[in-house]
Design an enzyme around this catalytic site. Structure first.
Site, mmCIF file in Angstrom:
data_model
loop_
_atom_site.group_PDB
_atom_site.id
_atom_site.type_symbol
_atom_site.label_atom_id
_atom_site.label_comp_id
_atom_site.label_asym_id
_atom_site.label_seq_id
_atom_site.Cartn_x
_atom_site.Cartn_y
_atom_site.Cartn_z
ATOM 1 N N GLY A 181 81.335 -9.897 -33.090
ATOM 2 C CA GLY A 181 81.085 -10.983 -34.015
ATOM 3 C C GLY A 181 81.708 -12.316 -33.666
ATOM 4 N N SER A 182 82.245 -12.923 -34.682
ATOM 5 C CA SER A 182 82.476 -14.360 -34.720
ATOM 6 C C SER A 182 83.529 -14.891 -33.754
ATOM 7 C CB SER A 182 82.895 -14.740 -36.135
ATOM 8 O OG SER A 182 83.429 -16.028 -36.160
ATOM 9 N N SER A 183 83.297 -16.127 -33.314
ATOM 10 C CA SER A 183 84.277 -16.829 -32.496
ATOM 11 C C SER A 183 85.442 -17.335 -33.342
ATOM 12 C CB SER A 183 83.614 -17.971 -31.733
ATOM 13 O OG SER A 183 82.930 -18.815 -32.633
ATOM 14 N N GLY A 184 85.400 -17.100 -34.649
ATOM 15 C CA GLY A 184 86.549 -17.416 -35.508
ATOM 16 C C GLY A 184 87.683 -16.409 -35.374
ATOM 17 N N TRP A 204 86.987 -13.051 -38.661
ATOM 18 C CA TRP A 204 86.267 -13.974 -39.542
ATOM 19 C C TRP A 204 85.055 -13.238 -40.098
ATOM 20 C CZ3 TRP A 204 81.305 -16.027 -39.792
ATOM 21 C CH2 TRP A 204 81.147 -17.028 -40.760
#
Lengths: 138, 424
Positions: free
Chosen positions: A64-67, A30
């Site tokens: 980075g992102s947890s997406g 993400w």
């Protein structure tokens, strides 16, 4: 052509082979990948603009992102999944990401895969046995 | 993985198909992690309203939709109730003011479907990237399963609770079963510092903490930095939120220590568990300047959007931004979007902050931010922000160039239409 064998462990089972795409930089799917185009988009990433679809993606791990898994799943649904993944140091994001990407994935190898494997090398991944066979390009 | 009786029962389907499917995913996940067993959790921050590619989300039957996108199966599985206490991370749009974002009716309908699903299954509709600002405050040692990369270090480093950065699929399965793989930052030894960062500068405001965090994330990646501050300061919630968001953007910092400040680092020895740092790094004027330049991607000083509140603004920040906007007018060529949690906006409403922002011509918005569904105002090319996280992600997601600076510089830009910020 020289061959190298790396031994590690299964993260997600299965076997696959293909051309390696290697980065020494971590990846955030993400905000760092266009899932529909299957390319890296992060502004200062060394693979920016490159496609991992149908290749064996070799990278240190996720940042980075947890997406991560949300985008990994869309990558799969859009037909852009890599053939296999070789992950230096698996973490929570790459682990669930690999599960939903549904591609053979190995980690915890006896040599640093991003040092030993170069983009363009031919890589056979037997994730069930945790074995990676690398045929160096040229 | 070694399963307990109740975990085995769930996996065998004795507690219904939903828990069975969740356990299947969790066992695969735990094996991928190399975890040997699970640990119980009753605190999950879910990612359920987030669909960055809404065009791919076709089913409008909520059970079919959640089965496909969170349980990762084409089988229609009906969830009765999720087990763990939970909050929810951002959703795709402002659930009330989605028209300000020019979101489509179809995306709004999708959110309404998910809302009904959440109410039926016991999922809390909180819709924020900052659960710790709205009442989900874990206690020291509590095993959690949080999504949101900037919230995870708040849970780990600031509160001394324990979580890895969970993703949408893992968090939902964990909430259904109350089980999280015992790995990563749930384990004592992995929480110890690895890299020492000697902070030679005075880090006394939010911008400075963003720069420090962005530097540390880039050099430490997945490691555990330990900050040694030459000039002692007790950072407040807005500063730590900045440090957390930045370190999880340029890198994957889920845990860190600040000697003398964070709960697991009363001393340098405690932070490293008596071991030697793998690396010692120094953060001085050159590193600060380079980090600032890495974050600024814009060259055109005419700005289209000023975007603030990433992660969602705290009450202190809402008060401060309202004070800066009092009796001011936003420039006609600029959109001013300020993001916070729904719950904090209720307090901003009551205290008149929302009115001040609206009178100036800005919007106080909630539940999401422009990055999540790539919803920038039409024609946006240049963005100004006081968030290193937004500055990091916006170019890749929105194809925009970004100016990064202080809250004051952003409001000056919103009023004048021009970026006049600089590193002082």
């Amino acid at each position: 052509m020289s061959q190298i064998v790396l031994k590690g462990r299964k993260a997600v089972g299965g076997t696959a082979e293909g051309e390696a795409l290697v980065t020494k930089q971590t990846i955030s799917t993400w905000g760092g990948v266009d899932a529909v185009k299957g390319i890296i988009t992060e502004r200062r990433h060394e693979l920016r603009g490159q496609s991992f679809a149908g290749r064996v993606l070799v990278f240190p791990s996720a940042k980075g992102s947890s997406g991560w898994s949300t985008v990994a799943q869309v990558i799969r649904l859009a037909g852009n999944a890599p053939k296999a993944m070789i992950i230096g140091e698996i973490n929570s994001l790459t682990a669930i990401g690999a599960v939903v990407m549904q591609v053979p994935t190995v980690t915890d190898l006896d040599q640093n895969p991003t040092e030993v494997i170069a983009t363009g090398d031919w890589v056979k991944v037997d994730a069930d046995k945790g074995i990676v066979e690398v045929t160096k390009k040229g | 993985m070694k399963l307990t009786r109740d975990e085995q029962d769930m996996l065998e389907g004795k507690e219904g198909r939903a828990k069975q499917r969740a356990m299947e995913l969790l066992v695969q996940y735990g094996e991928a992690l190399g975890a040997e067993r699970f640990v119980d959790t009753n605190n999950v921050h879910l990612l359920i309203g987030f669909y960055p590619y809404p065009q791919m989300v076709t089913p409008r039957d909520s059970d079919e939709l959640i089965s496909k996108f969170l349980l990762d199966t084409d089988e229609r599985i009906v969830v009765d109730r999720v087990k763990s206490f939970n909050t929810t991370h951002i959703w795709a749009i402002d659930l009330e003011r989605w028209q300000v974002m020019e979101a489509s009716e179809s995306l709004h309908e999708l959110m309404e479907v998910i809302k009904k699903y959440c109410i039926r299954t016991g999922v809390s509709i909180t819709a924020t990237c900052t659960p710790y600002q709205i009442g989900n405050v874990p206690t020291k040692g509590e095993h959690c399963a949080w999504t949101e990369s900037s919230a995870v270090p708040f849970c780990n480093a600031v509160l001394g609770a324990r979580t890895n950065t969970e993703a949408a699929h893992s968090a939902f399965a964990i909430a259904l079963t109350g089980k999280v793989p015992l790995s990563g930052f749930h384990i004592d030894e992995n929480r110890l510092g690895t890299h020492l960062i000697d902070v030679e500068l005075d880090v006394n405001d939010v911008l400075e903490w963003y720069l420090l965090g962005y530097f540390a994330g880039e050099v430490c990646q997945l490691a555990v930095p330990v900050y040694q501050l030459k000039h002692a300061i007790t950072p407040n919630i807005s500063m730590l939120k900045a440090l957390n968001a930045a370190g999880a953007s340029s890198g994957g910092v889920m845990m860190y220590h600040i000697i003398g400040v964070t709960p697991e680092a009363p001393t340098l020895e405690a932070a490293f568990g008596g071991k030697k740092p793998k690396e010692v790094l120094s953060y001085g004027p050159a590193e600060r300047r380079q980090t600032y330049e890495n974050l600024n991607s814009a060259t055109d000083e005419r700005v289209d959007l000023v975007n603030m509140g990433c992660p969602h603004y705290s009450l202190e920040q809402l008060r401060d931004v309202a004070r800066l906007l009092e009796d001011k007018k936003v420039h006609e060529n600029v959109d001013l979007w300020i993001w916070t949690a729904h719950q904090l906006k209720a307090i901003a409403d009551r205290n008149g902050y929302t009115d001040i922002i609206a009178k100036a011509g800005g919007h106080l918005l909630t539940d999401t931010c422009p990055l999540n569904t790539n919803l920038f105002p039409k024609g946006t090319k240049i963005v100004a922000t006081d968030s290193a996280k937004h500055a990091h992600y916006a170019p890749a997601i929105g194809g925009v160039d970004v100016w990064f600076g202080t809250m004051e510089e952003c409001i000056d830009c919103a009023i004048t239409g021009k970026w006049r910020g600089e590193l002082k």
